[in-house]
Design a protein around this motif. Structure first.
Motif, mmCIF file in Angstrom:
data_model
loop_
_atom_site.group_PDB
_atom_site.id
_atom_site.type_symbol
_atom_site.label_atom_id
_atom_site.label_comp_id
_atom_site.label_asym_id
_atom_site.label_seq_id
_atom_site.Cartn_x
_atom_site.Cartn_y
_atom_site.Cartn_z
ATOM 1 N N GLY A 21 0.764 -1.145 0.006
ATOM 2 C CA GLY A 21 0.165 -0.219 0.071
ATOM 3 C C GLY A 21 0.916 1.378 -0.032
ATOM 4 O O GLY A 21 0.256 2.084 0.324
ATOM 5 N N TYR A 23 2.678 4.522 -1.673
ATOM 6 C CA TYR A 23 2.546 5.436 -2.323
ATOM 7 C C TYR A 23 3.488 5.640 -3.424
ATOM 8 O O TYR A 23 4.789 5.858 -3.118
ATOM 9 C CB TYR A 23 2.268 7.000 -1.803
ATOM 10 C CG TYR A 23 1.118 7.005 -0.698
ATOM 11 C CD1 TYR A 23 -0.184 6.838 -1.313
ATOM 12 C CD2 TYR A 23 1.232 6.971 0.351
ATOM 13 C CE1 TYR A 23 -1.340 6.659 -0.353
ATOM 14 C CE2 TYR A 23 0.092 7.104 1.397
ATOM 15 C CZ TYR A 23 -1.251 6.878 1.015
ATOM 16 O OH TYR A 23 -2.243 6.563 2.049
ATOM 17 N N ASP A 343 -1.395 4.278 -8.657
ATOM 18 C CA ASP A 343 -1.623 3.353 -7.584
ATOM 19 C C ASP A 343 -3.201 3.378 -6.978
ATOM 20 O O ASP A 343 -3.800 2.538 -6.361
ATOM 21 C CB ASP A 343 -0.785 3.078 -6.659
ATOM 22 C CG ASP A 343 -0.143 4.780 -6.038
ATOM 23 O OD1 ASP A 343 0.460 5.150 -6.986
ATOM 24 O OD2 ASP A 343 -0.436 4.987 -5.017
ATOM 25 N N TYR A 346 -6.093 1.221 -7.949
ATOM 26 C CA TYR A 346 -6.147 -0.177 -7.532
ATOM 27 C C TYR A 346 -6.296 -0.115 -5.885
ATOM 28 O O TYR A 346 -6.822 -1.188 -5.308
ATOM 29 C CB TYR A 346 -4.720 -0.854 -7.732
ATOM 30 C CG TYR A 346 -4.234 -0.787 -9.177
ATOM 31 C CD1 TYR A 346 -5.139 -1.443 -10.127
ATOM 32 C CD2 TYR A 346 -3.212 -0.207 -9.456
ATOM 33 C CE1 TYR A 346 -4.848 -1.062 -11.401
ATOM 34 C CE2 TYR A 346 -2.806 -0.077 -10.654
ATOM 35 C CZ TYR A 346 -3.670 -0.633 -11.753
ATOM 36 O OH TYR A 346 -3.101 -0.597 -13.137
ATOM 37 N N GLN A 347 -6.171 0.750 -5.192
ATOM 38 C CA GLN A 347 -6.001 0.910 -3.721
ATOM 39 C C GLN A 347 -7.532 1.314 -3.312
ATOM 40 O O GLN A 347 -7.980 1.012 -2.270
ATOM 41 C CB GLN A 347 -5.023 1.799 -3.323
ATOM 42 C CG GLN A 347 -3.751 1.280 -3.352
ATOM 43 C CD GLN A 347 -2.560 2.127 -2.957
ATOM 44 O OE1 GLN A 347 -2.766 3.385 -2.467
ATOM 45 N NE2 GLN A 347 -1.267 1.933 -2.884
ATOM 46 N N LYS A 348 -8.089 2.149 -4.306
ATOM 47 C CA LYS A 348 -9.408 2.780 -3.708
ATOM 48 C C LYS A 348 -10.587 1.763 -4.061
ATOM 49 O O LYS A 348 -10.577 0.914 -5.058
ATOM 50 C CB LYS A 348 -9.845 4.009 -4.520
ATOM 51 C CG LYS A 348 -8.974 5.119 -4.083
ATOM 52 C CD LYS A 348 -9.053 5.608 -2.744
ATOM 53 C CE LYS A 348 -8.107 6.781 -2.377
ATOM 54 N NZ LYS A 348 -8.232 7.173 -1.022
#
Length: 448
Positions: A21, A23, A343, A346-348
């Motif tokens: 995760g 940044y 990124d 994909y993270q949200k």
């Protein structure tokens, strides 16, 4: 730095982003600062990391026939394949044999003979036989999702909000590199003088339609130029520059920037009030508030007072009707800035859009009483979702009848933006494909 170490660094960054995760922009910045990278190597490292992230879903689909029998791949092996295939397919100047050789060497160092043999086999197959073609996907939504590497839930959501054509344009534009844009510090240098100096040093620039202080860098590395290193200009996306331009700022005003880090809009506000008056800038995190102070210092602005605070509690620090202007650049899903932070997509999750709305609404309610009557509040986000934007404003106006959308906001917009696709009764939504900027929303609310 050798190309082997460069690719090893890229793999480390991708694994930390994809599995832990991290940044991408933060980790890349740290890697650049701590490595003695040449300009060329820094550009290649950035290209590999961002390019792999931008195209992750598509690459996964393309190489699926070669890896699907492997029951469980270690995360680093998966990311090594992704970044290697990205270079082989998308980077013409990088020879396949060099990519394959270094991928095998990395896998030998990090794994065992079986893993290195597997990596070699997959990449040799890609080299000889090519990859799966996304055009064969029958479902148009799935095809758009995979071919542009946007999660299917997001593609479907955007289609429901904006239609297929706009969604496709956004998705395809998000794969392109965001143009570099800078804002001059007008108390130290004029736009004309900045243009002249840059032209003399071989730069090509173009004036921004979003701000009278904005320049697009068409050619040249501004990060190495004295104008940047000496604090005459600062990096800022064009859509972000529009915020301070639309705040109707005047010299000597008292202004609140409720969510200020990293300080681009804060320092722009200080410039617009001619560094006279006061800009109170807050952020939830002390480290980020310090970044705002550092940026103000670098640009030689003294009217900014930055500090740590939860802006939902600012009524404990300031009396009602204290500020002439307020900026609430609210925490949001960030779906408008995926070009610079790939990124995010994909993270949200879709639920994040709805949980963030509660914070946005709480912030609006909390800072609104701090505005003087007749003053204005600009609400902005770096996302492209009506739930966080138009609907958030609509709800606030229903709950607080002292506020209205300032009708002058629309007439004061730059001429090119007044009739754009994103204009509604609640403000302006900027889509990334329209003006080659970040996706952004802003509006100006007037306290009666």
């Amino acid at each position: 730095m050798s190309k082997y170490i460069l690719r090893e660094t890229a793999l480390d960054l991708l694994t930390r982003v994809g599995e832990q995760g991290g940044y991408s922009h933060v980790l890349l910045d740290q890697a650049m600062q701590h490595s003695n990278l040449s300009l060329k190597d820094g550009a290649l490292l950035t290209e590999i990391v961002y390019g792999t992230l931008q195209n992750k879903l598509k690459i996964d689909y393309q190489i699926h026939p070669y890896i699907h029998r492997q029951k469980k791949l270690k995360p680093w092996v998966k990311w090594l394949l992704y970044m290697s295939v990205y270079q082989m397919i998308y980077l013409e100047r990088v020879p396949d044999h060099a990519v394959i050789h270094e991928a095998v060497e990395i896998s030998k160092k990090k794994g065992h003979k079986g893993i290195s043999g597997f990596v070699n086999g997959v990449l040799r197959n890609v080299q000889r036989r090519g990859v799966e073609d996304t055009e064969q996907i029958k479902d148009e939504v799935e095809k758009l999702s995979i071919s542009t590497s946007h999660p299917e839930w997001l593609v479907r959501r955007w289609i429901s909000l904006y239609g297929f054509e706009t969604t496709e344009a956004m998705c395809r534009h998000n794969l392109k590199t965001l143009p570099m844009s800078v804002r001059i510090q007008p108390l130290r240098i004029s736009l004309e003088e900045a243009e002249s100096q840059l032209r003399e040093r071989g730069f090509e620039t173009k004036r921004s339609i979003f701000s009278e202080q904005g320049l697009l860098i068409i050619k040249g590395n501004i990060l190495k130029d004295p104008l940047f290193t000496d604090g005459m200009v600062t990096i800022q996306d064009q859509s972000s520059m529009l915020v301070a331009e639309m705040m109707d700022l005047k010299s000597g005003q008292k202004v609140l920037d409720a969510c200020s880090a990293p300080g681009g809009k804060t320092t722009h506000i200080a410039e617009k009030i001619e560094d006279q008056g006061k800009v109170f800038a807050y952020d939830l995190h002390e480290k980020k508030a310090f970044q705002v102070s550092e940026k103000a210092h670098r640009l030689q602005l003294t009217s900014i007072e930055a500090g740590q605070a939860d802006s939902r509690n600012l009524q404990d620090l300031h009396k009602s009707e204290t500020f002439d202007r307020i900026l609430l650049d609210a925490p949001c899903s960030g779906l408008g800035v995926m070009r610079g932070k790939p990124d995010i997509k994909y993270q949200k999750k879709e639920q994040d859009i709805f949980s963030l709305r509660k914070i946005q609404s709480d912030l609006l309610k909390s800072v609104a009483p701090l505005l003087k009557r007749g003053g204005s509040l600009v609400y902005s986000t770096c996302t492209v979702d009506t739930h966080e934007n138009e609907q958030a404003v609509e709800q606030f106006l229903k709950e607080d009848e002292e506020f209205m959308v300032d009708p002058d906001f629309f007439t004061e917009l730059p001429a090119e933006l007044r009739d754009s696709l994103g204009v509604s009764e609640y403000g302006l939504q900027i889509f990334p494909h329209q003006w080659d900027t970040d996706g952004f929303f802003l509006t100006r609310l007037l306290r009666k």
